[in-house]
Write a protein that holds these residues in place. Structure first.
Motif, mmCIF file in Angstrom:
data_model
loop_
_atom_site.group_PDB
_atom_site.id
_atom_site.type_symbol
_atom_site.label_atom_id
_atom_site.label_comp_id
_atom_site.label_asym_id
_atom_site.label_seq_id
_atom_site.Cartn_x
_atom_site.Cartn_y
_atom_site.Cartn_z
ATOM 1 N N ALA A 129 0.827 -1.212 0.000
ATOM 2 C CA ALA A 129 0.000 0.000 0.000
ATOM 3 C C ALA A 129 0.856 1.255 0.000
ATOM 4 N N GLY A 130 2.047 1.195 0.638
ATOM 5 C CA GLY A 130 2.921 2.361 0.681
ATOM 6 C C GLY A 130 3.461 2.770 -0.666
ATOM 7 N N VAL A 131 3.441 1.847 -1.618
ATOM 8 C CA VAL A 131 3.922 2.135 -2.968
ATOM 9 C C VAL A 131 2.810 2.694 -3.845
ATOM 10 N N ILE A 132 1.574 2.204 -3.676
ATOM 11 C CA ILE A 132 0.515 2.562 -4.629
ATOM 12 C C ILE A 132 -0.550 3.479 -4.035
ATOM 13 N N ARG A 133 -0.414 3.859 -2.753
ATOM 14 C CA ARG A 133 -1.427 4.736 -2.166
ATOM 15 C C ARG A 133 -0.734 5.812 -1.345
ATOM 16 N N ASN A 134 -1.150 7.072 -1.514
ATOM 17 C CA ASN A 134 -0.521 8.170 -0.796
ATOM 18 C C ASN A 134 -1.151 8.374 0.581
ATOM 19 N N GLU A 135 -0.677 9.420 1.279
ATOM 20 C CA GLU A 135 -1.133 9.664 2.644
ATOM 21 C C GLU A 135 -2.618 9.949 2.718
ATOM 22 N N SER A 136 -3.190 10.472 1.642
ATOM 23 C CA SER A 136 -4.622 10.797 1.621
ATOM 24 C C SER A 136 -5.496 9.594 1.270
ATOM 25 N N GLY A 137 -4.847 8.467 0.967
ATOM 26 C CA GLY A 137 -5.593 7.270 0.595
ATOM 27 C C GLY A 137 -5.880 7.158 -0.878
ATOM 28 N N ASP A 138 -5.411 8.124 -1.668
ATOM 29 C CA ASP A 138 -5.627 8.081 -3.113
ATOM 30 C C ASP A 138 -4.599 7.156 -3.772
ATOM 31 N N TYR A 139 -5.031 6.462 -4.820
ATOM 32 C CA TYR A 139 -4.126 5.574 -5.531
ATOM 33 C C TYR A 139 -3.153 6.373 -6.395
ATOM 34 N N VAL A 140 -1.929 5.870 -6.474
ATOM 35 C CA VAL A 140 -0.867 6.485 -7.269
ATOM 36 C C VAL A 140 -0.623 5.619 -8.498
ATOM 37 N N GLN A 141 -0.417 6.255 -9.640
ATOM 38 C CA GLN A 141 -0.163 5.516 -10.875
ATOM 39 C C GLN A 141 1.265 5.785 -11.356
ATOM 40 N N TYR A 142 1.877 4.740 -11.896
ATOM 41 C CA TYR A 142 3.241 4.802 -12.442
ATOM 42 C C TYR A 142 3.135 4.630 -13.961
ATOM 43 N N PRO A 143 2.951 5.702 -14.688
ATOM 44 C CA PRO A 143 2.628 5.574 -16.119
ATOM 45 C C PRO A 143 3.763 5.042 -16.981
ATOM 46 N N HIS A 144 5.022 5.130 -16.498
ATOM 47 C CA HIS A 144 6.155 4.708 -17.324
ATOM 48 C C HIS A 144 6.877 3.482 -16.757
ATOM 49 N N LEU A 145 6.395 2.920 -15.677
ATOM 50 C CA LEU A 145 7.070 1.776 -15.075
ATOM 51 C C LEU A 145 6.914 0.544 -15.970
ATOM 52 N N HIS A 146 8.054 0.012 -16.444
ATOM 53 C CA HIS A 146 7.984 -1.158 -17.325
ATOM 54 C C HIS A 146 8.515 -2.428 -16.667
ATOM 55 N N THR A 147 9.264 -2.304 -15.544
ATOM 56 C CA THR A 147 9.814 -3.485 -14.886
ATOM 57 C C THR A 147 9.566 -3.409 -13.386
ATOM 58 N N LEU A 148 8.942 -4.458 -12.844
ATOM 59 C CA LEU A 148 8.649 -4.538 -11.416
ATOM 60 C C LEU A 148 9.167 -5.871 -10.894
ATOM 61 N N LYS A 149 10.079 -5.817 -9.924
ATOM 62 C CA LYS A 149 10.627 -7.026 -9.312
ATOM 63 C C LYS A 149 10.331 -6.995 -7.820
#
Length: 342
Positions: free
Chosen positions: A271-291
């Motif tokens: 959740a710390g990666v995809i949601r901010n302090e306000s509880g809104d979801y965060v998007q990574y529009p250019h992320l192509h590799t996730l390990k």
């Protein structure tokens, strides 16, 4: 009529083949050599005494990893890895070929200004490492009580100036660096607040030099007070540990991040990666590799879910080492058209 010997007139690519064949069939030319493997490098030393053509082939193929070491005294020790001990003291003529520079330094030497002085007096020109893309820093910090006394005795303005001068000189020496790796070797225990403050300032400024940060060698960000809001435009974060600061750093750079590696001990950490302090979801529009490296132990078999989140819409590569950390398909949501590797 040329006064050069026939061997000095050989084409460059022929010299490369000679060096490769005679040195070792197991040693790839322009390739990596395992750390500590000096046996093969011994075979290259005679070529350095043949002529300029042979020296340039050896240098360009195997002078890539330079180590600088200074903990005190009045000079910087420089050496190529993994050259033999009798040739560890590096040849200044090859500095410009270094691709990775490993700096080993006592943190207090940076804080008191000595490190900047060492780099100014070292046998370098203004820009000795024009090809270097990676800087790796190994900071040591022993005797935490003594470190606190030293920092308390220094004027805060002087401390900040010493840190900025050191980082400025590093930037001048390797202007094209795009990756920073750093580790802290320190006495067990909790560092005093003043140590965390100024070490955090040092690392923050170093991270600002690059677009890629590698935290594999660092156990936690908790030992420093990073000014995270000043670390922007990262495209690559590589970590083997997770804490709230890492999640915040990823979210700050969500608009530019392309590569993210991290470890989770709990599914909730995601959740710390995809949601901010306000509880809104965060998007990574250019992320192509996730390990993801996970050590998830679910409580009552319940894993977190994030309905409606589409954090990685252009993801192409997913690597998972461990259990899938979530209770839904959040990671895969919205990237069916781009996903190539799982």
């Amino acid at each position: 009529m040329s006064t050069l010997s026939p061997i000095q007139l050989l084409p460059h690519h022929i010299v490369q083949l000679i060096v490769k064949y005679l040195a070792s069939s197991n040693l790839p030319l322009f390739g990596g050599v395992p750390e500590g493997d000096t046996k093969h490098m011994e075979l290259l030393l005679p070529f350095l005494r043949v002529c300029h053509n042979f020296r340039s082939v050896v240098y360009s193929g195997y002078c890539k990893n330079l180590e600088l070491e200074f903990y005190g005294g009045d000079r910087v020790l420089t050496s190529w890895r993994p050259w033999p001990c009798r040739y560890r003291e590096s040849d200044h003529a090859a500095y410009h070929l270094a691709r990775e520079v490993h700096v080993k330094v006592d943190s207090l030497v940076v804080f008191n200004g000595q490190a900047h002085g060492f780099l100014l007096r070292a046998p370098f020109n203004d820009c000795p490492f024009p090809l270097a893309r990676t800087l790796r820093f190994s900071f040591s910090l022993w005797q935490l009580d003594y470190a606190k006394r030293v920092l308390d005795a220094l004027d805060p303005a002087e401390l900040r100036a010493n840190i900025s001068a050191f980082v400025g000189r590093v930037k001048q020496m390797a202007p094209k660096v795009n990756e920073i790796r750093q580790e802290l070797v320190m006495q067990l225990g909790h560092p005093p607040d003043i140590v965390k403050k100024y070490f955090g300032s040092l690392v923050t400024q170093l991270y600002q030099l690059a677009s890629r940060v590698d935290l594999r060698y660092y156990q936690s960000l908790a030992h420093m007070e990073l000014q995270l809001h000043e670390i922007r435009d990262l495209v690559h974060i590589n970590s083997r540990n997770y804490d709230e600061k890492l999640g915040y750093l990823a979210r700050l750079n969500a608009s530019t991040l392309q590569y993210l590696t991290t470890t989770f001990n709990r599914g909730e950490d995601f959740a710390g990666v995809i949601r901010n302090e306000s509880g809104d979801y965060v998007q990574y529009p250019h992320l192509h590799t996730l390990k993801l490296i996970t050590c998830v132990i679910p409580v009552d078999m319940r894993l977190p879910i994030f309905p409606g989140a589409v954090p990685f819409p252009t993801l192409r590569h997913i690597a998972l080492d461990g259990e899938y950390p979530l209770g839904d398909e959040t990671i895969f949501r919205g990237n069916a058209a781009t996903l190539e590797f799982l």
